[in-house]
Design a protein around this motif. Structure first.
Motif, PDB file in Angstrom:
ATOM      1  N   ASN A 122      38.772 -10.151  -7.159  1.00 47.06           N
ATOM      2  CA  ASN A 122      37.630 -10.320  -6.265  1.00 47.06           C
ATOM      3  C   ASN A 122      37.651  -9.290  -5.137  1.00 47.06           C
ATOM      4  O   ASN A 122      36.604  -8.787  -4.721  1.00 47.06           O
ATOM      5  CB  ASN A 122      37.647 -11.738  -5.687  1.00 47.06           C
ATOM      6  CG  ASN A 122      36.394 -12.048  -4.889  1.00 47.06           C
ATOM      7  OD1 ASN A 122      35.279 -11.851  -5.350  1.00 47.06           O
ATOM      8  ND2 ASN A 122      36.583 -12.545  -3.683  1.00 47.06           N
ATOM      9  N   SER A 141      36.448  -6.145  -6.478  1.00 41.58           N
ATOM     10  CA  SER A 141      35.008  -6.285  -6.691  1.00 41.58           C
ATOM     11  C   SER A 141      34.241  -6.090  -5.387  1.00 41.58           C
ATOM     12  O   SER A 141      33.176  -5.450  -5.373  1.00 41.58           O
ATOM     13  CB  SER A 141      34.711  -7.674  -7.274  1.00 41.58           C
ATOM     14  OG  SER A 141      33.324  -7.881  -7.412  1.00 41.58           O
ATOM     15  N   LEU A 163      31.559  -3.144  -5.362  1.00 38.85           N
ATOM     16  CA  LEU A 163      30.141  -3.475  -5.247  1.00 38.85           C
ATOM     17  C   LEU A 163      29.545  -2.990  -3.925  1.00 38.85           C
ATOM     18  O   LEU A 163      28.391  -2.528  -3.894  1.00 38.85           O
ATOM     19  CB  LEU A 163      29.948  -4.994  -5.389  1.00 38.85           C
ATOM     20  CG  LEU A 163      30.335  -5.586  -6.743  1.00 38.85           C
ATOM     21  CD1 LEU A 163      30.134  -7.103  -6.744  1.00 38.85           C
ATOM     22  CD2 LEU A 163      29.527  -4.957  -7.878  1.00 38.85           C
ATOM     23  N   THR A 180      27.370  -9.666  -2.261  1.00 39.72           N
ATOM     24  CA  THR A 180      28.689  -9.742  -2.905  1.00 39.72           C
ATOM     25  C   THR A 180      29.355 -11.086  -2.615  1.00 39.72           C
ATOM     26  O   THR A 180      30.023 -11.658  -3.496  1.00 39.72           O
ATOM     27  CB  THR A 180      29.603  -8.603  -2.414  1.00 39.72           C
ATOM     28  OG1 THR A 180      29.698  -8.639  -0.992  1.00 39.72           O
ATOM     29  CG2 THR A 180      29.070  -7.254  -2.837  1.00 39.72           C
ATOM     30  N   PHE A 183      28.356 -14.156  -4.955  1.00 42.20           N
ATOM     31  CA  PHE A 183      28.893 -14.336  -6.305  1.00 42.20           C
ATOM     32  C   PHE A 183      29.946 -15.440  -6.339  1.00 42.20           C
ATOM     33  O   PHE A 183      30.202 -16.029  -7.392  1.00 42.20           O
ATOM     34  CB  PHE A 183      29.489 -13.026  -6.833  1.00 42.20           C
ATOM     35  CG  PHE A 183      28.448 -11.951  -7.052  1.00 42.20           C
ATOM     36  CD1 PHE A 183      27.301 -12.227  -7.763  1.00 42.20           C
ATOM     37  CD2 PHE A 183      28.610 -10.680  -6.526  1.00 42.20           C
ATOM     38  CE1 PHE A 183      26.330 -11.250  -7.972  1.00 42.20           C
ATOM     39  CE2 PHE A 183      27.659  -9.704  -6.715  1.00 42.20           C
ATOM     40  CZ  PHE A 183      26.511  -9.986  -7.431  1.00 42.20           C
ATOM     41  N   LEU A 229      33.846  -7.793 -16.260  1.00 37.66           N
ATOM     42  CA  LEU A 229      33.649  -6.862 -15.146  1.00 37.66           C
ATOM     43  C   LEU A 229      33.851  -5.413 -15.571  1.00 37.66           C
ATOM     44  O   LEU A 229      33.337  -4.492 -14.928  1.00 37.66           O
ATOM     45  CB  LEU A 229      34.596  -7.201 -13.995  1.00 37.66           C
ATOM     46  CG  LEU A 229      34.306  -8.486 -13.218  1.00 37.66           C
ATOM     47  CD1 LEU A 229      35.399  -8.731 -12.183  1.00 37.66           C
ATOM     48  CD2 LEU A 229      32.940  -8.416 -12.542  1.00 37.66           C
ATOM     49  N   VAL A 260      30.629  -3.385 -15.964  1.00 36.57           N
ATOM     50  CA  VAL A 260      29.706  -3.200 -14.840  1.00 36.57           C
ATOM     51  C   VAL A 260      29.749  -1.747 -14.382  1.00 36.57           C
ATOM     52  O   VAL A 260      30.774  -1.249 -13.916  1.00 36.57           O
ATOM     53  CB  VAL A 260      30.071  -4.143 -13.669  1.00 36.57           C
ATOM     54  CG1 VAL A 260      29.143  -3.885 -12.487  1.00 36.57           C
ATOM     55  CG2 VAL A 260      29.995  -5.599 -14.108  1.00 36.57           C
ATOM     56  N   ASP A 276      23.481  -4.032 -13.805  1.00 41.78           N
ATOM     57  CA  ASP A 276      24.368  -4.902 -14.584  1.00 41.78           C
ATOM     58  C   ASP A 276      24.618  -6.235 -13.890  1.00 41.78           C
ATOM     59  O   ASP A 276      25.644  -6.893 -14.116  1.00 41.78           O
ATOM     60  CB  ASP A 276      25.713  -4.199 -14.811  1.00 41.78           C
ATOM     61  CG  ASP A 276      25.582  -2.983 -15.717  1.00 41.78           C
ATOM     62  OD1 ASP A 276      24.828  -3.080 -16.700  1.00 41.78           O
ATOM     63  OD2 ASP A 276      26.216  -1.957 -15.428  1.00 41.78           O
ATOM     64  N   LEU A 277      23.679  -6.657 -13.057  1.00 44.69           N
ATOM     65  CA  LEU A 277      23.816  -7.919 -12.324  1.00 44.69           C
ATOM     66  C   LEU A 277      24.061  -9.120 -13.252  1.00 44.69           C
ATOM     67  O   LEU A 277      24.898  -9.975 -12.933  1.00 44.69           O
ATOM     68  CB  LEU A 277      22.577  -8.151 -11.460  1.00 44.69           C
ATOM     69  CG  LEU A 277      22.600  -9.348 -10.507  1.00 44.69           C
ATOM     70  CD1 LEU A 277      23.742  -9.239  -9.511  1.00 44.69           C
ATOM     71  CD2 LEU A 277      21.261  -9.479  -9.787  1.00 44.69           C
ATOM     72  N   ILE A 290      27.697  -9.368 -14.045  1.00 47.55           N
ATOM     73  CA  ILE A 290      28.487  -9.849 -12.911  1.00 47.55           C
ATOM     74  C   ILE A 290      28.362 -11.363 -12.794  1.00 47.55           C
ATOM     75  O   ILE A 290      29.356 -12.080 -12.568  1.00 47.55           O
ATOM     76  CB  ILE A 290      28.021  -9.176 -11.598  1.00 47.55           C
ATOM     77  CG1 ILE A 290      28.138  -7.661 -11.701  1.00 47.55           C
ATOM     78  CG2 ILE A 290      28.839  -9.691 -10.412  1.00 47.55           C
ATOM     79  CD1 ILE A 290      27.535  -6.922 -10.508  1.00 47.55           C
ATOM     80  N   TYR A 299      31.603 -13.939 -13.101  1.00 48.57           N
ATOM     81  CA  TYR A 299      32.025 -14.891 -12.068  1.00 48.57           C
ATOM     82  C   TYR A 299      31.899 -16.334 -12.551  1.00 48.57           C
ATOM     83  O   TYR A 299      32.697 -17.203 -12.183  1.00 48.57           O
ATOM     84  CB  TYR A 299      31.228 -14.674 -10.782  1.00 48.57           C
ATOM     85  CG  TYR A 299      31.875 -13.659  -9.866  1.00 48.57           C
ATOM     86  CD1 TYR A 299      32.734 -14.066  -8.850  1.00 48.57           C
ATOM     87  CD2 TYR A 299      31.653 -12.294 -10.023  1.00 48.57           C
ATOM     88  CE1 TYR A 299      33.345 -13.139  -8.018  1.00 48.57           C
ATOM     89  CE2 TYR A 299      32.248 -11.356  -9.196  1.00 48.57           C
ATOM     90  CZ  TYR A 299      33.102 -11.787  -8.194  1.00 48.57           C
ATOM     91  OH  TYR A 299      33.723 -10.866  -7.370  1.00 48.57           O
ATOM     92  N   TRP A 320      40.691  -3.822 -13.829  1.00 42.31           N
ATOM     93  CA  TRP A 320      40.291  -5.166 -14.261  1.00 42.31           C
ATOM     94  C   TRP A 320      40.806  -5.474 -15.661  1.00 42.31           C
ATOM     95  O   TRP A 320      41.180  -6.623 -15.940  1.00 42.31           O
ATOM     96  CB  TRP A 320      38.769  -5.288 -14.210  1.00 42.31           C
ATOM     97  CG  TRP A 320      38.238  -5.412 -12.806  1.00 42.31           C
ATOM     98  CD1 TRP A 320      38.787  -6.124 -11.783  1.00 42.31           C
ATOM     99  CD2 TRP A 320      37.066  -4.799 -12.269  1.00 42.31           C
ATOM    100  NE1 TRP A 320      38.032  -6.000 -10.645  1.00 42.31           N
ATOM    101  CE2 TRP A 320      36.965  -5.184 -10.908  1.00 42.31           C
ATOM    102  CE3 TRP A 320      36.091  -3.961 -12.791  1.00 42.31           C
ATOM    103  CZ2 TRP A 320      35.919  -4.773 -10.078  1.00 42.31           C
ATOM    104  CZ3 TRP A 320      35.052  -3.540 -11.963  1.00 42.31           C
ATOM    105  CH2 TRP A 320      34.974  -3.951 -10.627  1.00 42.31           C
TER     106      TRP A 320
END
Length: 456
Positions: A277, A280, A284, A295, A298, A340, A343, A348-349, A352, A356, A426
């Motif tokens: 996270n 991320s 992000l 962010t 999420f 992830l 992304v 690419d929402l 994500i 999550y 990741w």
């Protein structure tokens, strides 16, 4: 409200504050790094300093409660937490912020093991599984609410208000502890094992420092020296524990497969997720230019998936058993981390969101099962000792997970493009999260075991 639920409420409120303090501050780290002009690796010490404070005080918190009283210690912990939260908000430099975070960790570390031991001793047998579900509900609500709120605070005000926002809750916890706790003061046990405490603190500090330095602009020899020192302090403590009558952290309790297995799961799931996270947040915000509020939101998806998993887990725990639930949790959580890796852009929402959500379901199953399983073998004084080990490792998992993945990402950023470095980090995290599958066979269904022999 009965007395045991009053005690539980004080503990749950303190636990909520601890979770908020970790997750709300995480979303503010990029802003803190920019404002105080420190690197992304260095700013992780905002969390590490808090964990060090927890580690320093947790092992002697139950001794202090026996000597001075649970009510007094629980009240003092939240008052200290409140004062240092305000001072964190007023910090004029990065070293000053770290110092107040260290003291804030000491405040939090006084409450958690004392409150959990008091609560668990009042809820026995199947009732302990119910209170564990309440604990995990708090552990889900805090991550769900704090990051988006923290993001809004950062976007529209300042990261300093992230720390100030804790004050109403910590002051309320202090007041309730003083008014409600009436636990009789137990005779204090043997004097705390200060030598062991210094060794444990030195081991954690040097390991975290080594991981933080490795892959940065500091000489590799400095990082390697810190890591070797950490390993050395750890071995010295193991030796000390074997010789000590009352070690500060009784490693003999790790013979309980339920406790040691639950700790391993916590490193593999919530611990690694903290690092995932954190990467991320930086990826992000700094690379894809998402706002801090977006962010942070999420985590609502994560908490939603975890909440559903928690409800199911509470119903099927007795039927499925810890081993199957742990296996399912590891697979789902690593699958979410793996998503992830795909992304690349803000478009690419959906990926994500799916990532999550999956991590939330896996994290909810794993954390809830671990919380229920960890202390099943203990009661009485052993509950206090087991609570210290469990909570120290729970907190350490967050710092070590973040430090490890930051180190990996920093090393990869030296030779790979930004997107590739994050994706490979990741992917490595997803593989590391599957390692506990190798020892889950040890968690065989068994009758309630008595671990009185662990004191020998």
């Amino acid at each position: 409200m009965t007395y045991r639920y009053q005690v539980a409420l004080v503990f749950l409120l303190g636990f909520f504050i601890d979770c908020v303090n970790i997750f709300m501050s995480a979303v503010a780290l990029p802003s803190i790094a920019t404002d105080l002009q420190v690197s992304g690796t260095a700013v992780a010490w905002v969390a590490n300093a808090y964990i060090l404070g927890l580690t320093l005080i947790m092992p002697i918190s139950t001794w202090l409660a026996g000597r001075y009283g649970s009510r007094e210690i629980l009240t003092l912990s939240m008052l200290l937490f409140s004062i240092t939260a305000g001072l964190c908000a007023l910090a004029g430099s990065f070293p000053e912020l770290l110092f107040w975070r260290l003291l804030q960790g000491i405040g939090g570390g006084l409450l958690i093991p004392v409150g959990q031991a008091l609560t668990f001793n009042l809820f026995q047998g199947e009732q302990r599984a119910k209170i564990s579900t309440l604990i995990m509900a708090v552990a889900l609500i805090a991550p769900a609410l704090s990051p988006p709120l923290g993001g809004l605070i950062v976007d529209h005000s300042s990261w300093r208000w992230v720390f100030s926002s804790n004050l109403p809750f910590s002051l309320l916890a202090a007041g309730l502890a003083w008014c409600w706790i009436r636990e009789r003061r137990a005779p204090p046990g043997p004097r705390p094992d200060l030598r062991g405490l210094l060794l444990v603190s030195a081991a954690l500090a040097t390991l975290l420092l080594g991981l933080s330095l490795y892959g940065t602009d500091y000489p590799p020899l400095a990082a390697a020296s810190c890591l070797l020192a950490g390993i050395g302090f750890s071995l010295l403590y193991i030796r000390h524990c074997r010789r000590s009558t009352h070690p500060i952290v009784d490693l003999r309790l790790l013979r309980s497969v339920r406790l040691s297995g639950s700790i391993g799961i916590y490193y593999a799931i919530p611990g690694l997720f903290t690092g995932v996270n954190l990467l991320s947040m930086f990826f992000l915000q700094d690379t894809l230019h998402f706002s801090a509020g977006l962010t942070g939101s999420f985590m609502v998806l994560y908490a939603g998936g975890a909440f559903v998993a928690m409800l199911v887990c509470g119903r099927v725990y007795q039927r499925m058993g810890a081993r199957r639930l742990f296996g399912l949790a590891l697979l789902l959580h690593s699958a979410g981390i793996g998503l992830l890796c795909g992304v690349d852009t803000a478009a690419d929402l959906p990926l994500i969101i799916a990532a999550y959500g999956l991590m939330g379901v896996g994290g909810g199953i794993g954390a809830n099962t671990a919380q229920t399983t960890a202390l099943l073998d203990f009661d009485g004084a052993l509950t206090h000792k087991g609570s210290v080990i469990w909570n120290i490792n729970r907190q350490m998992s967050f710092s070590l997970g973040a430090a490890l993945l930051l180190m990996i990402c920093n090393l990869l950023l030296r030779t790979l493009p930004t997107h590739s470095a994050y994706h490979l980090s990741w992917a490595i995290a997803a593989l590391l999260g599957l390692l506990p599958l190798l020892y889950l066979h040890r968690l065989q269904p068994a009758k309630q075991d008595t671990y009185a022999h662990l004191q020998r």
